[in-house]
Design an enzyme around this catalytic site. Structure first.
Site, short mmCIF file in Angstrom:
data_model
loop_
_atom_site.label_atom_id
_atom_site.label_comp_id
_atom_site.label_asym_id
_atom_site.label_seq_id
_atom_site.Cartn_x
_atom_site.Cartn_y
_atom_site.Cartn_z
N CYS A 1 0.80 -1.23 0.00
CA CYS A 1 0.00 0.00 0.00
C CYS A 1 0.83 1.27 0.00
CB CYS A 1 -0.94 0.01 1.21
SG CYS A 1 -0.08 0.32 2.77
N CYS B 1 4.04 3.12 4.29
CA CYS B 1 5.26 3.16 5.11
C CYS B 1 6.49 3.51 4.28
CB CYS B 1 5.47 1.79 5.76
SG CYS B 1 5.80 0.51 4.53
N CYS C 1 -9.17 7.70 -0.18
CA CYS C 1 -10.07 8.85 -0.02
C CYS C 1 -10.20 9.72 -1.26
CB CYS C 1 -9.57 9.77 1.09
SG CYS C 1 -9.50 9.07 2.72
N ALA D 1 -12.89 5.76 7.12
CA ALA D 1 -13.87 4.93 7.82
C ALA D 1 -14.92 4.38 6.85
CB ALA D 1 -14.55 5.75 8.91
N MET E 1 -12.91 12.36 9.35
CA MET E 1 -12.35 11.12 8.82
C MET E 1 -11.88 11.32 7.38
SD MET E 1 -15.96 9.21 9.12
CE MET E 1 -17.44 10.17 8.85
N GLU F 1 -21.61 10.69 0.28
CA GLU F 1 -21.86 9.37 -0.30
C GLU F 1 -22.29 9.37 -1.75
OE1 GLU F 1 -23.94 6.80 2.96
OE2 GLU F 1 -24.81 8.79 2.93
#
Length: 1362
Positions: free
Chosen positions: A54, A57, A156, A808, A1049, A1272
Site C-alpha cells: 500500500c 510506510c 479517499c 472509515a 475522517m 456518499e
C-alpha cells in the site's frame, strides 16, 4: 565457517534523518517500520498493510558506492526492510523531509495546498515517493511521476488532487490551463460556461508555492562515506532472540556459509522471504544477506548479451536494459524489450528498488512476471558452490514442475546471462492482472520464435506460462510439434489446441478462474502470432502482408498517463467580505500536518507507562460449538501477561440493538470465521501475536453452515423484519404492457479498506472506574455506551476521544464498539493501558463490509420505451449478526427508483442471516446496489426495444413536481439540469458517434460510452438520528476553541465548521481552533454517517456562535470601531459568559412501513456522469478514458473539499463495480486479506480525462448556507464505467452475431468481460472443459451464462481468427 566461531553481535550503524543510530542489540526479525515507530518514536511513517502493498510506510534509503563515488537514493517499504540490512545506509522519513517546526518542504506544501490529503493516513507515504523521485530527478517527466506513485494506495481522494500536486514539479506542463484565457483543452467548446454565471476552475493558486531548491536537502552523512571508503569490508553478524543474520562480503565466504547452512535463505530485498515469515508463519533461524558481495552485483556487457549479478535490484535491471535498448540496434534488443515490458508493471517502485533479479528467479513463484520471458529467451544461470561453478539454462529449473532439484541446496545463483536477440528472432511477454499496476498476475507468458533465415518457417519456438500452476511451465510438446511449420493460420489453430492440451490447469481452492486462465493462455499465443506476423511484414512487405488494419490496435497495451482534469464551481459573489471563508476552496485544516507526518492517529499516541499490547484469537470455523480453549502454551510465551475471554467481561457481553445480539467474545459457539474468541495481552505486539497463534481451540462443527444468499433462502434464514414497498396496481399493469423482461444481477461485497486499520487505546485512570478510550471511530457515543455496559459502569466514567480517523466509510461504527470493548475489558482486568491495533489481515477477516446483493426483477414496458411496471426482490447478505442490515435493506427499497418515475411498483427486501462476518454500513448504504439493479433493467429495456439506453433513461426520468414511490414530494428540475449539462459538457452524442466509428475500425479493441443520472435522497429516516450539538469557548485573548459532535475522517468537517464559525463570528479562521471530538465536551452525539455531518453540526455551530454574538452585541454597539479583542476583553470585564453550546434538533423525518409512505428524506442531491472506456477483447482488460460528472450539491461551503468527496467516492465506485472482489473458501474463510489479493483502484485506474462540475445557482433551503450533504452520493456514479463497459461488450457481441441476451454481474472484472466477448478461443476452452468433465457440464453453463455452448462462432469467415 561455523556460526560458533563467529564474532559476537556487531553494532548496527546507520543514520535516520541526519542523526546517527548505533544499535547494540539489533534484532534480525525487526523491520524498519516498527523500529522507526516504536524505538525512535518517528510515527509519521504509517502501518497500512505490512506487506509492501500500500505504500503507507514508504521511506527513502540512501547508500554510497565508494567505487563510483555515487550516492543512490531509492524509495522502499519500511514494513519489509529488516534493520540489519541498513548497515551504513541513511534513512530519510517524512519527518526528515520537513516539519511545521522547521520548514515545510515544497512537496509537503503542494500536496496539502492542492488538497491531496483527505484522511491524511496515506499522505506521508505519498510525500516520500514524490520526494525520492525529486531527489533523483528534480524536473521529472510525467511518466516518471506516475510510475513513482504506482506503489502507493489512497482510499479517499481518487488520486486526482495528488497528481495535481505532482504536475507542479514536472518539467512539461501537463495541462494547458496556462493559456491566455485560462481555459483548458478539455473544453474546446466555449459554450461550456454560461456567459452570465461566474465560474471558477482553480482550486489552488500556484503563485503561493515555494520553489523546489535541491541544494536545501539533507546531505548524505560524511561519516558513512568515510566508513565505506576506509573501513575494510567485513562480515557482519547480528544475533536476535530466535534468529541470526549474517552478511558476508566475499563469494568464497558465502559458499562456505551455504555449505554449512544449506537451508538458510539468501535475503536481498526481503520481498519474498519477508511476507512468507510474516503472513505464512515460515521461520528461518539463520538468514544470509549477500547484497554486499561484488560478484553478485556485476553488470557486464558482452558481445552476445548482458550478465547481471543476482543481487541487482529490479530497478537497476530496468535502467540497464533501458540504456542497452537505446544503444544497440533493434534486432539485438528484442529480449531486453520484452523483459523491460514486464518490469514496468512488476510491483511498485518501492518493491522494484529492493527486490533482486536472483530472488525473483530462485523463488520459482508462478506469479513471477520475469521467469517466463527469461526462460523463453534462453537466459543462462551462473551457479557456484564449494564444488565449483557451472552454467545451466534458466528453463531447466522449471523442467519438471514444482519439486525441481536442478539447483542443489548449497549452490547459489551468482549471475544471470541475458542474450542478445538474433536476426529473424522475435520475443514477447504478456501479463493480465486484476489491476494493471502493482498487482500479481492472473496469468503471464513469455514467447520466442526463431525463423529459418529469410523465411517464415519455424526453426525454434519456446512458450512459457506463469500464474497458471504452482510454478512457471513450458509448452514443450507444442513447441516441438510446430518446428518446421509456416507461421500461418493452420499453425495457429493447431498451436492453440496443443497448448490447451499440454498446459494442464488444476482448479485451485481459492476459487481461481480456470476457464479464464485457459482463455488467456491461448489469447496470449494469438497475440504473439499477430505481433510476429506484423514484424515479418516490416522485414518483407511483398511476401508477408501483415495483419488487417482493424487488428493492429490490439498490439498496443494500455498505458497509464497523468490525467488531465478540470473542476468547475461557482465563484463567490463579489460582494462577499474577503474575510468570509464560506464558498472558497480552503485547504484541509490538517493538510500540512498530514503531509509532514505530524498529524496524530491512534497508534501514533505515545506509549503509556506499563502499556500492554492485545492480539485477538479468532474462530477458524464458520459455525461450531466451542468444546475447549487451551491457553497453557500461550501463557508460557515470552512477555505474555494474561488471556482475556468472555468470562472476564464484568457485565454485558451481548448487545441487543435489533433482531439478535452483537457479541464481544464468543461464549459457547462461534457463528463465523473471524469471530473473536479470546485475546492475549503481552508486553509487545510481537509477543502477543506469537502467543495468540499458540492458543488451541477445539470445535464441534454445527449444521447448517450458511454462506451465500442462495443457501440463506434455502434454509429460510433471514433477519426480521422483511420489508416491502408497493405503489400503483402492479399485476394489472403487467397485463397491459407490450413487453416483459425478467432477470437477476449479483453484486459482490466490498471491503472498506480504510488506510488506518481498527485501532483502540484504553487507559484506566485508576479511580472511580474511570477510563480514557482513544479510538478510531465515527461514533464516540456508541463506543462510550458499549464500553460502559461491558464494564458495568455508568457512561460518565468512560471518556471517549477522537482527534481524527484514517478513513472509515461506514466501517468504524458497531465493529469499533466491539473492539473497543475487547480492549477495555482487558484494561479493566489487568489495570494497565491496553493497545489494540488490528493487522490488515485481521481487520479484513473480522470486520465485514458492504453487503453482497442479489436483485431479481420483472419489468413491463411499452414498445416506445415507457416503463409501466416493476416487480423486484432484493436479497442482501447480512452476515452472522444484524448490525445495520435491515436498515440497509430498507434504504435500498426507498432509493431503488434512482431517477425514474415508475407508475406501478412492488419491491421486497430481505436481509439474509449467514455464517460470514457481519456486514455493515458502507458509503452509499444500499443505494449503490439497488440503483445498479435499476440501471441494469433500464439497459435491458433498451436492448429489447432497440432504443438507446440514454433514450430509455430520458423517457422514464422524473420530469415535473411528482411523488416518489413512498409518496414524498420531489422537484426534479435540478436532475434534468444535471443530465442536460452532463450531456453537453461531455459532448455525448458526438463522442458516441466517434466510439461507433472506432469500433467499426477495430476488431480486438472496442470502446464503450454510457451516461447515468442519479437522484440521491438525503436523510437518516428519524429525527433523533440527526440531532447535533456544539460547544464554543472564547478566551480572553480573543482566540476561539470550537468543538462539536462530528468526526473528522477525511471529509473535512472540522475545516467546514471553522469556516462556519468564522462567518458567524466575523473573525478570521486563524483565530479558531478545533481540538478533538470527545464525549466529555459534547455528549450523546450522533454518528458521523449518511453524509449528514456538515449539515447537522454546522447548524449547531451556527447556533452557538449566534448565542455568543447576541451576548456581545450591546458591547459592539457601544464601541463599533473597536477590534474583536477589545470587545472580548470588555465582555469579560462586564462578566458576560464567553462560552456557549449550540444545538440542532435534527430533521423532521419519518417512514411508516405499514402504510408504505412517509417523509424519510429531507432533500435530494442530483447528478449525472458520462464515462468512456476501451476494452481489450483478448484479455478483458480495460482502460477508463474519460469521465465527466455534473453534481447538484446546493451551494458549496468548500468547493475543494466537496469536489474531493465527489471524486473520491466516484473512484471507490469504480472499485466496487469493476475491480474489488472478495473471495471465500467453501468453509467460509476469507482469502482476500490484504492489498496483495484485494485490489482497490490505484493511480492507473482513474480516467485519463476527469472533469467535475458543480451545478451552479442551486439552492437548498433545508441545510446550512444552502449546501447539501455530499459524502456518499458520488459513489454510485462509478456505475457509469460499468455501463460503458457493458456498451463496449454489447458492440463486440453485436459484431460477432451473438444475439442471446447476456447478464453482467458486479464487479465487472476482466474475467467477465473476456467471457462475454465470446470468440473461437473461449469456445475452444469451453469445449475442452466439457470434454474433460462431462459430468460438470451444467456447472460450466452456470459459469458462463452469457456464452452459448453451441459453437456459434465457427461459421465466421476464417479471416476472423487471424
Amino acid at each position: 565457517m561455523s556460526l560458533q566461531g563467529a564474532a559476537g553481535t556487531e553494532e548496527l550503524i546507520f543514520y535516520v534523518n541526519g542523526r546517527k543510530i548505533v544499535e547494540k542489540n539489533a534484532n534480525p526479525e525487526q523491520m524498519l517500520l516498527s523500529y522507526l515507530r516504536k524505538r525512535l518514536r518517528l510515527t509519521g511513517t504509517k502501518y497500512g498493510c505490512g506487506g509492501g502493498g500500500c505504500g503507507a510506510c514508504t521511506v527513502m534509503i540512501s547508500t554510497y558506492e565508494p567505487a563510483s563515488k555515487k550516492i543512490r537514493h531509492y524509495s522502499a517499504n519500511a514494513c519489509l526492510l529488516p534493520i540489519c540490512s541498513l548497515y551504513g545506509a541513511a534513512v530519510t522519513t517524512v519527518e526528515g523531509v520537513g516539519s511545521t517546526k522547521t520548514r515545510v518542504h515544497p512537496v509537503q506544501e503542494r500536496l496539502a495546498k492542492c488538497h491531496g490529503s483527505q484522511c491524511g493516513f496515506c499522505t506521508p507515504g505519498m510525500v516520500m515517493s514524490i520526494y525520492t523521485l525529486l531527489r533523483n530527478h528534480p524536473e521529472p517527466t510525467s511518466e516518471q511521476m506516475i510510475a513513482a506513485l504506482a506503489g502507493n494506495l489512497c482510499r479517499c481522494t481518487g488520486y486526482r488532487p495528488i497528481l495535481d500536486a505532482c504536475k507542479t514539479f514536472c518539467k512539461e506542463s501537463v495541462c494547458c490551463q496556462r493559456k491566455a484565457n485560462g481555459k483548458c483543452c478539455l473544453d474546446q467548446e466555449d459554450d461550456l460556461f454560461d456567459k452570465e454565471e461566474k465560474v471558477s476552475t482553480r482550486l489552488f493558486s500556484t503563485d503561493e508555492f515555494q520553489p523546489l531548491d535541491p541544494t536545501q536537502e539533507l546531505i548524505f552523512p560524511p561519516e558513512l562515506m568515510r566508513m565505506s571508503e576506509n573501513q575494510p569490508k567485513r562480515t557482519l553478524f547480528f544475533h536476535g532472540e530466535r534468529m541470526t543474520w549474517i552478511s558476508p562480503v566475499s563469494l568464497d565466504e558465502l559458499l562456505d556459509l551455504k555449505a554449512a547452512h544449506p537451508k538458510a535463505p539468501l535475503v536481498v530485498g526481503n520481498t519474498s522471504v519477508g511476507p512468507e515469515m510474516k503472513f505464512r508463519g515460515v521461520f528461518h533461524p539463520i538468514v544470509i544477506a549477500p547484497a554486499r558481495i561484488p560478484d553478485l552485483n556485476v553488470v557486464k556487457r558482452m558481445d552476445d548479451g548482458l550478465t547481471l549479478g543476482a543481487a541487482c535490484s529490479l530497478s537497476l535491471v530496468k535502467d540497464i536494459l533501458t540504456n542497452a535498448i537505446s544503444e544497440y540496434p533493434e534486432e539485438k534488443t528484442k529480449v531486453f524489450c520484452a523483459v523491460l515490458q514486464q518490469l514496468r508493471t512488476l510491483g511498485g517502485e518501492q518493491i522494484r528498488n529492493v527486490a533482486s533479479l536472483g530472488g525473483n528467479i530462485i523463488s520459482r513463484k508462478s506469479t513471477s512476471d520475469l521467469n517466463p520471458v527469461l526462460a523463453a529467451s534462453n537466459c543462462m544461470l551462473n551457479l557456484a558452490s564449494r564444488g565449483g561453478k557451472r552454467q545451466i539454462p534458466l528453463s531447466d529449473i522449471f523442467a519438471d514442475g514444482v519439486g525441481n532439484n536442478t539447483i542443489t541446496p548449497e549452490e547459489i545463483l551468482v549471475s544471470v546471462y541475458i542474450p542478445h536477440s538474433r536476426k529473424g528472432e522475435y520475443v514477447s511477454a504478456f501479463r493480465q492482472a486484476p489491476r494493471r499496476e502493482n498487482a500479481l498476475p492472473i496469468t503471464n507468458a513469455g514467447m520466442r520464435v526463431l525463423f529459418e533465415e529469410g523465411t517464415d518457417l519455424i526453426k525454434d519456438l519456446s512458450i512459457f506460462y506463469g500464474g497458471a500452476v504452482s510454478t512457471t511451465v513450458c509448452a514443450k510438446q507444442t513447441c516441438r510439434t510446430l518446428i518446421g511449420r509456416h507461421w500461418n493460420e493452420q499453425m495457429l489453430d493447431e498451436a492453440c489446441r496443443l497448448i490447451l492440451k499440454e498446459i494442464a490447469l488444476p482448479g485451485s481452492p481459492s476459487g481461481e478462474k480456470v476457464d479464464y486462465k485457459k482463455t488467456l493462455v491461448v489469447s496470449f499465443f494469438y497475440r504473439f502470432f499477430l505481433e510476429v506476423l506484423q514484424s515479418l511484414r516490416t522485414m518483407d512487405p511483398c511476401r508477408y502482408p501483415g495483419i488487417p488494419m482493424e487488428y493492429r490496435s490490439v498490439l498496443q497495451d494500455f498505458k497509464t498517463k497523468i490525467p488531465q482534469s478540470i473542476q468547475i464551481y461557482q465563484d463567490i459573489e463579489p460582494s462577499q467580505s474577503p474575510q468570509d471563508p464560506v464558498g472558497r476552496p480552503i485547504m484541509h485544516q490538517s493538510g500540512i500536518k498530514h503531509a509532514t507526518g505530524e498529524a496524530v492517529y491512534i497508534d501514533d499516541l505515545p506509549s503509556v507507562d506499563g502499556e500492554l499490547f492485545l492480539a485477538v484469537v479468532t474462530s477458524s470455523r464458520a459455525h461450531a460449538k466451542i468444546v475447549s480453549i487451551d491457553t497453557s502454551e500461550a501463557l508460557k510465551g515470552p512477555g505474555v501477561f494474561d488471556i482475556i475471554t468472555a468470562h472476564d467481561v464484568p457485565a454485558t457481553n451481548e448487545f441487543y440493538y435489533s433482531d439478535g445480539p452483537e457479541i464481544i467474545f464468543a461464549r459457547n459457539k462461534v457463528i463465523c470465521v473471524g469471530q473473536i474468541v479470546c485475546a492475549v495481552v503481552a508486553d509487545s505486539d510481537i509477543h502477543a501475536k506469537e502467543a495468540a497463534a499458540k492458543v488451541k481451540i477445539e470445535y464441534e462443527v454445527l449444521e447448517p453452515v450458511i454462506l451465500t444468499i442462495e443457501e440463506a433462502i434455502k434454509h429460510n434464514s433471514f433477519f426480521e423484519p422483511k420489508r416491502k414497498l408497493e405503489h400503483g396496481n402492479v399485476d394489472q399493469a403487467f397485463e397491459t404492457v407490450d413487453n416483459i423482461i425478467e432477470g437477476e444481477i449479483r453484486i459482490g461485497g466490498q471491503e472498506h479498506f480504510y488506510m488506518e486499520t481498527q485501532s483502540v487505546l484504553a487507559v484506566p485512570i485508576g479511580e472511580d472506574k474511570e477510563m480514557d478510550v482513544y479510538v478510531s471511530t465515527q461514533h464516540p457515543a456508541i463506543i462510550q455506551e458499549m464500553v460502559a455496559a461491558s464494564l458495568g459502569v455508568p457512561a460518565n466514567r468512560i471518556m471517549c476521544h477522537v482527534k481524527r480517523v484514517g478513513g472509515a466509510f461506514g466501517g468504524k461504527l458497531l465493529k469499533a464498539g466491539l473492539l473497543a470493548s475487547v480492549a477495555a475489558v482487558a484494561a479493566n482486568k489487568t489495570s494497565r493501558a491496553v493497545r489494540l491495533i488490528l493487522s490488515r489481515g485481521d481487520d479484513m477477516l473480522i470486520t465485514g463490509g458492504r453487503h453482497p446483493f442479489i436483485g431479481k426483477y420483472k419489468v413491463g414496458f411499452m414498445n416506445d420505451g415507457r416503463i409501466r411496471a416493476v416487480d423486484a426482490k432484493y436479497y442482501i447478505n447480512g452476515g452472522c449478526t444484524p448490525d445495520d442490515s435491515v436498515l440497509v435493506a430498507e434504504v435500498s427499497l426507498l432509493k431503488m427508483d434512482n431517477a425514474y418515475k415508475i407508475p406501478n411498483l412492488r419491491c421486497w427486501a430481505y436481509a439474509c442471516k449467514t455464517n460470514l462476518p457481519s456486514n455493515t454500513a458502507f458509503r452509499g448504504f444500499g443505494f449503490p446496489q439497488s440503483a445498479l439493479v435499476t440501471e441494469t433493467w433500464i439497459t435491458g429495456v433498451a436492448d429489447k426495444t432497440g432504443l438507446s439506453p440514454e433514450k430509455i433513461r430520458e423517457i422514464n426520468m422524473y420530469k415535473e413536481n411528482e411523488q416518489t414511490h413512498f409518496k414524498q414530494k420531489l422537484d426534479p428540475q435540478n436532475l434534468i439540469r444535471c443530465w442536460n449539462e452532463c450531456m453537453e459538457k461531455s459532448a455525448y452524442y458526438s463522442r458516441k458517434t466517434a466510439v461507433n466509428e472506432f469500433n467499426k475500425q477495430n476488431y480486438w479493441k472496442k470502446k464503450g460510452i454510457a451516461i447515468v443520472p442519479m437522484k440521491f435522497p438525503f436523510g437518516l429516516g428519524t429525527r433523533y438520528l440527526s440531532q447535533a450539538a456544539a460547544l464554543v469557548h472564547i478566551y480572553t485573548d480573543g482566540s476561539v476553541l470550537l468543538t462539536h459532535g462530528g468526526i473528522e475522517m477525511g471529509q473535512g468537517i472540522h475545516t467546514k465548521m471553522i469556516q462556519v464559525a468564522s462567518r458567524e463570528l466575523n473573525i478570521p479562521m486563524s483565530c479558531i481552533h478545533f481540538c478533538e471530538t470527545s464525549t466529555t465536551t459534547v455528549p450523546n452525539a450522533c454518528a458521523s454517517v449518511g453524509s449528514a455531518g456538515t449539515d447537522v453540526n454546522g447548524m449547531a455551530v451556527k447556533d452557538a456562535c449566534q448565542t455568543l454574538l447576541k451576548r456581545l452585541q450591546p458591547i459592539i454597539n457601544k464601541n463599533p470601531k473597536g477590534t474583536w479583542n477589545d470587545w472580548i476583553k470588555e465582555a469579560f470585564e462586564q462578566s458576560v459568559s464567553l462560552s456557549a453550546t449550540g444545538y440542532f434538533r435534527g430533521y423532521n423525518e419519518n417512514m411508516d412501513w405499514e402504510k408504505g409512505e412517509g417523509q424519510p428524506f429531507t432533500y435530494f442531491l442530483y447528478g449525472a456522469a458520462c464515462s468512456e472506456v476501451e476494452i481489450n477483447c483478448l484479455t478483458g482488460d480495460h482502460k477508463n478514458l474519460r469521465t465527466d460528472i455534473v453534481m447538484d450539491i446546493g451551494y458549496s461551503i468548500n468547493p475543494a473539499v466537496d469536489i474531493g468527496q465527489i471524486e473520491g467516492a466516484f473512484v471507490q465506485g469504480i472499485g466496487l463495480y469493476t475491480m474489488e472482489e472478495l473471495k471465500y473458501s467453501p468453509e467460509g474463510v476469507l482469502y482476500t486479506r490484504g492489498p496483495d489479493q484485494y485490489k482497490i483502484p490505484a493511480v492507473c485506474d482513474i480516467p485519463e480525462q476527469f472533469s467535475v462540475s458543480l451545478l451552479s445557482s442551486s439552492q437548498n433551503p433545508y441545510a446550512i448556507y444552502s449546501s447539501k450533504g455530499i459524502g456518499e452520493a458520488g459513489l454510485f456514479l462509478g456505475s457509469s464505467v460499468f455501463f460503458a463497459l457493458r456498451d463496449a461488450v454489447t458492440s463486440v457481441r453485436n459484431e460477432r452475431g451473438l444475439k442471446k441476451t447476456f447478464a453482467l454481474n458486479s464487479p465487472l472484472t476482466a474475467e467477465q468481460i473476456r467471457a462475454s466477448c465470446a470468440d473461437d478461443f473461449t469456445e475452444m476452452v469451453i469445449r475442452r472443459s466439457l470434454r474433460e468433465v462431462r459430468s460438470t457440464s451444467a456447472e460450466t453453463m452456470l459459469l458462463h451464462p452469457c456464452v452459448p455452448l453451441t459453437p456459434v462462432i465457427t461459421d465466421l469467415p476464417s479471416s476472423h481468427l487471424l
